[in-house]
Motif scaffolding. Structure first.
Motif: not given
Length: 169
Positions: A109-133
């Motif tokens: 009971g010592k977690a007092r909502r002072h800090v939030g944590l989160w994560h999201e994980t994605y496995v993106v299949p080949e052909g479903a991503y592209e990039a340009i720089y």
């Protein structure tokens, strides 16, 4: 020169196959509770240092970003979801120590909502991503998988999305 050198012209990421992306972050809910959120942020720095030191764990690249003065996150690119899970559960990894400490606080009971944590994980299949720089050092997906001339993958987003390993665009 500071950081990676700028690559002139248009490039794209040299990724082949599936891409594994982890977004992980912290939200400071109460600025005055520094003793709650600072250890969490320092733990993330320590984990990144540990991962960069041991390339066999599977982290390819990571970039720290901020969404607001309260929210900080890291975009991580991994070799595979198996390597990501392996690190998360490795008994010799700092992640296990940090996560166990947070779980103990919460159970007591010592977690007092002072800090939030989160994560999201994605496995993106080949052909479903592209990039340009354009006139950029290796960044994001290109920092993780290498930077190649845009012509190798296609001049348009449609062509880059259509790229498949071993198949010309």
């Amino acid at each position: 020169m500071f950081g990676n050198p700028v690559v002139a012209g248009r490039t794209t990421a040299g990724a082949e196959g599936d891409v594994v992306v982890l977004l992980i972050g912290v939200r400071v809910n109460h600025f005055w509770a520094v003793h709650h959120w600072l250890p969490v942020q320092l733990a993330m720095v320590r984990m990144l240092r540990e991962l960069r030191k041991d390339k066999s764990r599977g982290l390819l690249s990571a970039v720290l970003l901020t969404a607001s003065p309260r929210t900080y996150y890291v975009v991580q690119y991994w070799e595979s979801k198996e390597k990501l899970y392996g690190y998360a559960h490795a008994p010799d990894a700092f992640h296990r120590v940090a996560w166990a400490a947070l779980n103990r606080k919460q159970r007591k009971g010592k977690a007092r909502r002072h800090v939030g944590l989160w994560h999201e994980t994605y496995v993106v299949p080949e052909g479903a991503y592209e990039a340009i720089y354009m006139d950029m050092p290796a960044f994001g997906l290109a920092a993780a998988h290498g930077q190649v001339a845009v012509e190798r993958r296609g001049r348009s987003a449609k062509e880059r999305f259509a790229h498949r390993r071993g198949v010309s665009a």
